[in-house]
Write an enzyme that holds these catalytic residues in place. Structure first.
Site, PDB file in Angstrom:
ATOM      1  N   SER A 279      34.831 -28.644 -57.619  1.00 45.35           N
ATOM      2  CA  SER A 279      35.014 -29.654 -56.569  1.00 45.35           C
ATOM      3  C   SER A 279      34.241 -30.943 -56.877  1.00 45.35           C
ATOM      4  O   SER A 279      34.189 -31.853 -56.063  1.00 45.35           O
ATOM      5  CB  SER A 279      34.588 -29.102 -55.206  1.00 45.35           C
ATOM      6  OG  SER A 279      33.234 -28.712 -55.241  1.00 45.35           O
TER       7      SER A 279
ATOM      8  N   HIS B 183      40.071 -14.990 -60.957  1.00 43.94           N
ATOM      9  CA  HIS B 183      38.838 -14.266 -61.237  1.00 43.94           C
ATOM     10  C   HIS B 183      38.397 -13.433 -60.024  1.00 43.94           C
ATOM     11  O   HIS B 183      38.004 -12.274 -60.153  1.00 43.94           O
ATOM     12  CB  HIS B 183      37.729 -15.251 -61.642  1.00 43.94           C
ATOM     13  CG  HIS B 183      36.460 -14.578 -62.049  1.00 43.94           C
ATOM     14  ND1 HIS B 183      35.244 -15.237 -62.060  1.00 43.94           N
ATOM     15  CD2 HIS B 183      36.187 -13.301 -62.434  1.00 43.94           C
ATOM     16  CE1 HIS B 183      34.300 -14.383 -62.452  1.00 43.94           C
ATOM     17  NE2 HIS B 183      34.840 -13.212 -62.671  1.00 43.94           N
TER      18      HIS B 183
ATOM     19  N   ARG C 280      27.896 -21.450 -66.112  1.00 44.08           N
ATOM     20  CA  ARG C 280      26.610 -22.021 -65.700  1.00 44.08           C
ATOM     21  C   ARG C 280      25.494 -21.109 -66.190  1.00 44.08           C
ATOM     22  O   ARG C 280      25.315 -20.016 -65.650  1.00 44.08           O
ATOM     23  CB  ARG C 280      26.493 -22.092 -64.177  1.00 44.08           C
ATOM     24  CG  ARG C 280      27.298 -23.178 -63.503  1.00 44.08           C
ATOM     25  CD  ARG C 280      26.867 -23.224 -62.037  1.00 44.08           C
ATOM     26  NE  ARG C 280      27.595 -24.234 -61.297  1.00 44.08           N
ATOM     27  CZ  ARG C 280      28.552 -23.964 -60.416  1.00 44.08           C
ATOM     28  NH1 ARG C 280      28.868 -22.721 -60.142  1.00 44.08           N
ATOM     29  NH2 ARG C 280      29.161 -24.947 -59.768  1.00 44.08           N
TER      30      ARG C 280
ATOM     31  N   ASP D 215      33.795 -15.017 -65.933  1.00 40.65           N
ATOM     32  CA  ASP D 215      35.053 -15.609 -66.384  1.00 40.65           C
ATOM     33  C   ASP D 215      34.678 -16.647 -67.449  1.00 40.65           C
ATOM     34  O   ASP D 215      33.488 -16.864 -67.707  1.00 40.65           O
ATOM     35  CB  ASP D 215      35.723 -16.282 -65.169  1.00 40.65           C
ATOM     36  CG  ASP D 215      37.190 -16.619 -65.405  1.00 40.65           C
ATOM     37  OD1 ASP D 215      37.708 -16.318 -66.498  1.00 40.65           O
ATOM     38  OD2 ASP D 215      37.817 -17.177 -64.491  1.00 40.65           O
TER      39      ASP D 215
ATOM     40  N   ASP E 250      39.738 -19.603 -50.575  1.00 45.71           N
ATOM     41  CA  ASP E 250      38.905 -19.662 -49.362  1.00 45.71           C
ATOM     42  C   ASP E 250      39.649 -20.338 -48.210  1.00 45.71           C
ATOM     43  O   ASP E 250      39.562 -19.892 -47.064  1.00 45.71           O
ATOM     44  CB  ASP E 250      37.531 -20.304 -49.627  1.00 45.71           C
ATOM     45  CG  ASP E 250      37.617 -21.602 -50.415  1.00 45.71           C
ATOM     46  OD1 ASP E 250      38.708 -21.943 -50.926  1.00 45.71           O
ATOM     47  OD2 ASP E 250      36.588 -22.289 -50.535  1.00 45.71           O
TER      48      ASP E 250
ATOM     49  N   ASP F 252      27.581 -17.980 -58.739  1.00 44.60           N
ATOM     50  CA  ASP F 252      26.446 -18.176 -59.657  1.00 44.60           C
ATOM     51  C   ASP F 252      25.563 -19.377 -59.334  1.00 44.60           C
ATOM     52  O   ASP F 252      24.528 -19.580 -59.966  1.00 44.60           O
ATOM     53  CB  ASP F 252      26.953 -18.297 -61.105  1.00 44.60           C
ATOM     54  CG  ASP F 252      27.983 -19.420 -61.271  1.00 44.60           C
ATOM     55  OD1 ASP F 252      28.306 -20.098 -60.280  1.00 44.60           O
ATOM     56  OD2 ASP F 252      28.463 -19.599 -62.411  1.00 44.60           O
ATOM     57  N   ASP F 253      25.950 -20.189 -58.333  1.00 48.25           N
ATOM     58  CA  ASP F 253      25.127 -21.370 -58.005  1.00 48.25           C
ATOM     59  C   ASP F 253      24.453 -21.222 -56.654  1.00 48.25           C
ATOM     60  O   ASP F 253      24.118 -22.210 -56.009  1.00 48.25           O
ATOM     61  CB  ASP F 253      25.994 -22.637 -58.017  1.00 48.25           C
ATOM     62  CG  ASP F 253      27.127 -22.569 -56.996  1.00 48.25           C
ATOM     63  OD1 ASP F 253      27.380 -21.465 -56.449  1.00 48.25           O
ATOM     64  OD2 ASP F 253      27.764 -23.602 -56.736  1.00 48.25           O
TER      65      ASP F 253
END
Length: 339
Positions: free
Chosen positions: A214, A82, A9, A36, A183, A104-105
């Site tokens: 997702s 990662h 991204r 990654d 998670d 990163d988001d």
């Protein structure tokens, strides 16, 4: 350090700009971006920050052999690999004693660093806590009290999405780190071991990443409505001792179970700011899910634990009124078959 996990991204710029704008000290909060995927454009964006961020690259970009029925989940296997590598770099190679993990988001709030600085000593001093998170799973605009942005809770649900862990926790998790779905694995009783995380009333992160492994599953329904705190709270000057387990259980449970029990219909009928806290009781998995759905809360359970729940209790606001969605007071623990 703040560990930012990045892949492909180029919008990681939005994440990094806010982190660098709000961090109070480069020395105290070095930024490490672990990339990654080998995506060239994203690498260029990260490199454009020069010495302001350390850029490390996951060396293994190979395909991961997965069971045939998991072929479509290859992305989750890559993410788990990662995470393992990046956290290994932070705690083994660089030998830091704690880290804040961000993807990163995520965009961070103005008091993101202030919050983590204040809860860090709590985490170090209370073995019943294993993480602090910037995220409230039920943090949608109408479900939180934006005027009480200083409120913090304990939760039995691992929230992620901007979270702090200590090196000791990585020592424990690394040897058994899972090949995928890290998670949800964190949310299993074997990993959680009865411990809780700290979470805020109003989220200190928001996600702008609809595109991801997702495929925007929760994004359109919940995530894009999460309210990001915009008011700086001087957490380091507040007394947060109420979050220590004994103290929290004393005052929080008293607060919940002294609130009058009402039915959903009554709650929907008379909501108003002048009315005090109330309690909605659920008796089983299905009644929890039905009430959560009717109230706009996230209704999924992981290993029996509701999102943002503590001892089965989910605290939120409904039309200006504090509501506790709670099991009976003789609650004896989570049932992992509720999922």
């Amino acid at each position: 350090p703040v560990l930012v996990l990045a892949c492909d991204r180029s919008s990681v710029r939005r994440c990094l700009d806010k982190i660098l704008r709000y961090r109070p000290s480069a020395r105290r909060f070095p930024v490490i971006v672990s990339q990654d995927c080998g995506h060239a454009e994203t690498a260029r964006v990260i490199a454009s920050y020069g010495p302001a961020v350390a850029h490390i690259r996951q060396p293994d970009l190979s395909d991961i052999p997965v069971p045939p029925e998991h072929r479509k989940f290859q992305g989750y296997y890559r993410i788990s690999r990662h995470y393992r590598w990046a956290l290994g770099q932070v705690f083994r190679t660089f030998r830091y004693r704690a880290a804040i993990v961000v993807e990163d988001d995520l965009e961070v709030a103005p008091d993101f660093f202030e919050y983590f600085q204040a809860v860090f000593p709590l985490l170090r001093g209370d073995p019943s806590l294993w993480c602090a998170s910037a995220w409230n799973d039920n943090g949608k605009e109408g479900l939180v009290d934006a005027g009480r942005a200083e409120l913090l809770y304990r939760t039995d649900f691992f929230p992620g999405l901007g979270w702090l862990l200590l090196a000791e926790l990585w020592d424990e998790l690394e040897p058994k780190w899972p090949p995928a779905f890290w998670d949800d694995w964190m949310r299993q009783p074997e990993q959680r071991r009865g411990r809780s995380c700290v979470r805020p009333e109003v989220s200190r992160t928001m996600t702008f990443g609809r595109k991801g492994v997702s495929h925007g599953q929760f994004f359109d329904q919940y995530l894009k409505f999460i309210k990001l705190n915009d008011r700086f709270v001087p957490f380091t000057q507040l007394d947060l001792s109420y979050l220590r387990k004994e103290e929290y259980e004393r005052f929080f449970l008293q607060q919940v179970y002294s609130a009058p029990e009402i039915k959903l219909e009554e709650l929907q009928k008379d909501a108003g700011r002048d009315l005090g806290a109330v309690r909605l009781q659920y008796r089983g998995r299905d009644s929890f899910k039905a009430l959560a759905k009717a109230l706009g809360l996230m209704d999924d359970l992981k290993s029996g634990v509701p999102r943002a729940g503590y001892r089965g209790i989910v605290s939120f606001v409904c039309r200006g009124r504090r509501v506790f969605l709670a099991p009976p007071s003789d609650w004896t623990g989570y049932d992992p078959s509720w999922s």
